[in-house]
Motif scaffolding. Structure first.
Motif, PDB file in Angstrom:
ATOM      1  N   LEU A  58       0.825  -1.206   0.000  1.00  0.00           N
ATOM      2  CA  LEU A  58       0.000   0.000   0.000  1.00  0.00           C
ATOM      3  C   LEU A  58       0.860   1.258   0.000  1.00  0.00           C
ATOM      4  O   LEU A  58       0.542   2.245  -0.679  1.00  0.00           O
ATOM      5  N   GLY A  59       1.939   1.246   0.764  1.00  0.00           N
ATOM      6  CA  GLY A  59       2.853   2.382   0.759  1.00  0.00           C
ATOM      7  C   GLY A  59       3.480   2.597  -0.601  1.00  0.00           C
ATOM      8  O   GLY A  59       3.620   3.730  -1.074  1.00  0.00           O
ATOM      9  N   THR A  60       3.843   1.506  -1.265  1.00  0.00           N
ATOM     10  CA  THR A  60       4.429   1.599  -2.595  1.00  0.00           C
ATOM     11  C   THR A  60       3.415   2.111  -3.607  1.00  0.00           C
ATOM     12  O   THR A  60       3.726   2.972  -4.436  1.00  0.00           O
ATOM     13  N   LEU A  61       2.190   1.603  -3.547  1.00  0.00           N
ATOM     14  CA  LEU A  61       1.147   2.079  -4.459  1.00  0.00           C
ATOM     15  C   LEU A  61       0.838   3.548  -4.225  1.00  0.00           C
ATOM     16  O   LEU A  61       0.611   4.302  -5.177  1.00  0.00           O
ATOM     17  N   GLY A  62       0.831   3.956  -2.967  1.00  0.00           N
ATOM     18  CA  GLY A  62       0.618   5.369  -2.668  1.00  0.00           C
ATOM     19  C   GLY A  62       1.725   6.242  -3.224  1.00  0.00           C
ATOM     20  O   GLY A  62       1.477   7.338  -3.734  1.00  0.00           O
ATOM     21  N   LEU A  63       2.936   5.756  -3.166  1.00  0.00           N
ATOM     22  CA  LEU A  63       4.065   6.510  -3.713  1.00  0.00           C
ATOM     23  C   LEU A  63       3.921   6.672  -5.216  1.00  0.00           C
ATOM     24  O   LEU A  63       4.209   7.727  -5.772  1.00  0.00           O
ATOM     25  N   VAL A  64       3.440   5.644  -5.885  1.00  0.00           N
ATOM     26  CA  VAL A  64       3.293   5.689  -7.344  1.00  0.00           C
ATOM     27  C   VAL A  64       2.058   6.502  -7.749  1.00  0.00           C
ATOM     28  O   VAL A  64       2.107   7.279  -8.701  1.00  0.00           O
TER      29      VAL A  64
ATOM     30  N   LEU B 268      10.884  11.860   7.434  1.00  0.00           N
ATOM     31  CA  LEU B 268       9.722  12.455   6.783  1.00  0.00           C
ATOM     32  C   LEU B 268       9.641  13.945   7.086  1.00  0.00           C
ATOM     33  O   LEU B 268       9.441  14.755   6.183  1.00  0.00           O
ATOM     34  N   MET B 269       9.796  14.317   8.340  1.00  0.00           N
ATOM     35  CA  MET B 269       9.732  15.729   8.709  1.00  0.00           C
ATOM     36  C   MET B 269      10.841  16.538   8.057  1.00  0.00           C
ATOM     37  O   MET B 269      10.609  17.639   7.546  1.00  0.00           O
TER      38      MET B 269
ATOM     39  N   VAL C 129      12.620  15.877   5.282  1.00  0.00           N
ATOM     40  CA  VAL C 129      12.432  15.970   3.830  1.00  0.00           C
ATOM     41  C   VAL C 129      11.277  16.920   3.513  1.00  0.00           C
ATOM     42  O   VAL C 129      11.363  17.739   2.598  1.00  0.00           O
ATOM     43  N   GLY C 130      10.199  16.841   4.271  1.00  0.00           N
ATOM     44  CA  GLY C 130       9.054  17.730   4.054  1.00  0.00           C
ATOM     45  C   GLY C 130       9.404  19.184   4.302  1.00  0.00           C
ATOM     46  O   GLY C 130       9.024  20.069   3.526  1.00  0.00           O
ATOM     47  N   ARG C 131      10.137  19.448   5.373  1.00  0.00           N
ATOM     48  CA  ARG C 131      10.532  20.828   5.664  1.00  0.00           C
ATOM     49  C   ARG C 131      11.509  21.367   4.625  1.00  0.00           C
ATOM     50  O   ARG C 131      11.444  22.533   4.249  1.00  0.00           O
ATOM     51  N   ALA C 132      12.423  20.519   4.160  1.00  0.00           N
ATOM     52  CA  ALA C 132      13.362  20.955   3.124  1.00  0.00           C
ATOM     53  C   ALA C 132      12.620  21.280   1.828  1.00  0.00           C
ATOM     54  O   ALA C 132      12.912  22.291   1.173  1.00  0.00           O
ATOM     55  N   ALA C 133      11.651  20.457   1.459  1.00  0.00           N
ATOM     56  CA  ALA C 133      10.871  20.722   0.247  1.00  0.00           C
ATOM     57  C   ALA C 133      10.035  21.985   0.397  1.00  0.00           C
ATOM     58  O   ALA C 133       9.930  22.783  -0.540  1.00  0.00           O
ATOM     59  N   LEU C 134       9.451  22.185   1.569  1.00  0.00           N
ATOM     60  CA  LEU C 134       8.666  23.394   1.816  1.00  0.00           C
ATOM     61  C   LEU C 134       9.549  24.636   1.746  1.00  0.00           C
ATOM     62  O   LEU C 134       9.169  25.649   1.142  1.00  0.00           O
ATOM     63  N   HIS C 135      10.723  24.562   2.330  1.00  0.00           N
ATOM     64  CA  HIS C 135      11.663  25.691   2.271  1.00  0.00           C
ATOM     65  C   HIS C 135      12.054  25.989   0.819  1.00  0.00           C
ATOM     66  O   HIS C 135      12.079  27.139   0.394  1.00  0.00           O
ATOM     67  N   ARG C 136      12.347  24.942   0.054  1.00  0.00           N
ATOM     68  CA  ARG C 136      12.704  25.114  -1.352  1.00  0.00           C
ATOM     69  C   ARG C 136      11.556  25.733  -2.135  1.00  0.00           C
ATOM     70  O   ARG C 136      11.756  26.664  -2.914  1.00  0.00           O
TER      71      ARG C 136
ATOM     72  N   LEU D 173       4.703  11.996   0.485  1.00  0.00           N
ATOM     73  CA  LEU D 173       5.515  11.829   1.699  1.00  0.00           C
ATOM     74  C   LEU D 173       4.903  10.843   2.681  1.00  0.00           C
ATOM     75  O   LEU D 173       5.610  10.078   3.328  1.00  0.00           O
ATOM     76  N   HIS D 174       3.595  10.847   2.795  1.00  0.00           N
ATOM     77  CA  HIS D 174       2.947  10.062   3.844  1.00  0.00           C
ATOM     78  C   HIS D 174       2.870   8.574   3.525  1.00  0.00           C
ATOM     79  O   HIS D 174       3.088   7.735   4.408  1.00  0.00           O
ATOM     80  N   ALA D 175       2.566   8.231   2.292  1.00  0.00           N
ATOM     81  CA  ALA D 175       2.305   6.829   1.946  1.00  0.00           C
ATOM     82  C   ALA D 175       3.485   5.892   2.213  1.00  0.00           C
ATOM     83  O   ALA D 175       3.299   4.828   2.812  1.00  0.00           O
ATOM     84  N   PRO D 176       4.715   6.208   1.812  1.00  0.00           N
ATOM     85  CA  PRO D 176       5.808   5.262   2.067  1.00  0.00           C
ATOM     86  C   PRO D 176       6.128   5.080   3.548  1.00  0.00           C
ATOM     87  O   PRO D 176       6.627   4.037   3.937  1.00  0.00           O
ATOM     88  N   THR D 177       5.822   6.075   4.366  1.00  0.00           N
ATOM     89  CA  THR D 177       6.114   5.913   5.789  1.00  0.00           C
ATOM     90  C   THR D 177       5.251   4.826   6.413  1.00  0.00           C
ATOM     91  O   THR D 177       5.678   4.157   7.342  1.00  0.00           O
ATOM     92  N   LEU D 178       4.056   4.652   5.890  1.00  0.00           N
ATOM     93  CA  LEU D 178       3.187   3.569   6.370  1.00  0.00           C
ATOM     94  C   LEU D 178       3.848   2.220   6.132  1.00  0.00           C
ATOM     95  O   LEU D 178       3.957   1.392   7.032  1.00  0.00           O
TER      96      LEU D 178
END
Length: 122
Positions: A28-34, A91-92, A94-101, A43-48
């Motif tokens: 499910l995490g892989t399908l969410g990523l795709v 996750l946090m 990578v998410g913060r770095a993407a938000l900053h970018r 960001l959320h799906a692979p963490t599951l």
């Protein structure tokens, strides 16, 4: 692997259930990523799959090899703790770095940075 043929049903059952749960969560995490379109949704799906999927597979491994070796096998706990701790932190970050970018590039689809005042700095 001959010792796995003689595995009692009361051990094989939970091991199989944990393996199926872990594999399903990882899938499910892989399908969410795709399937998910935006980076922030992805960001959320692979963490599951990484955290709970790995935890279920590690539980199956602990149960099986504790029975086979005749002693408690707990070194999988170290792997599980490291995965469960590092996944949300990564996750946090990578998410913060993407938000900053995205904010630095001036993208309009991200929320603006919150202005801090003297009363917010506590």
């Amino acid at each position: 692997m001959k010792h796995l043929i003689d595995l009692p049903l009361w051990i094989a059952g939970p091991v199989a259930v944990f393996l199926v749960i872990g594999a399903t969560l990882t899938l499910l995490g892989t399908l969410g990523l795709v399937q998910l379109r935006s980076f922030y949704d992805r960001l959320h799906a692979p963490t599951l799959g990484t955290s709970w999927g790995a935890a279920a597979i590690l539980l199956a491994s602990m149960i099986l090899f504790s029975w086979v070796e005749g002693r408690p096998v707990a070194h999988e706990l170290v792997i599980g703790v490291l995965v469960m701790v590092t996944t949300p932190v990564t996750l946090m970050l990578v998410g913060r770095a993407a938000l900053h970018r995205d904010r630095a590039e001036g993208r309009g689809d991200v929320p603006p940075a919150r202005k801090t005042t003297g009363s917010d700095q506590g």
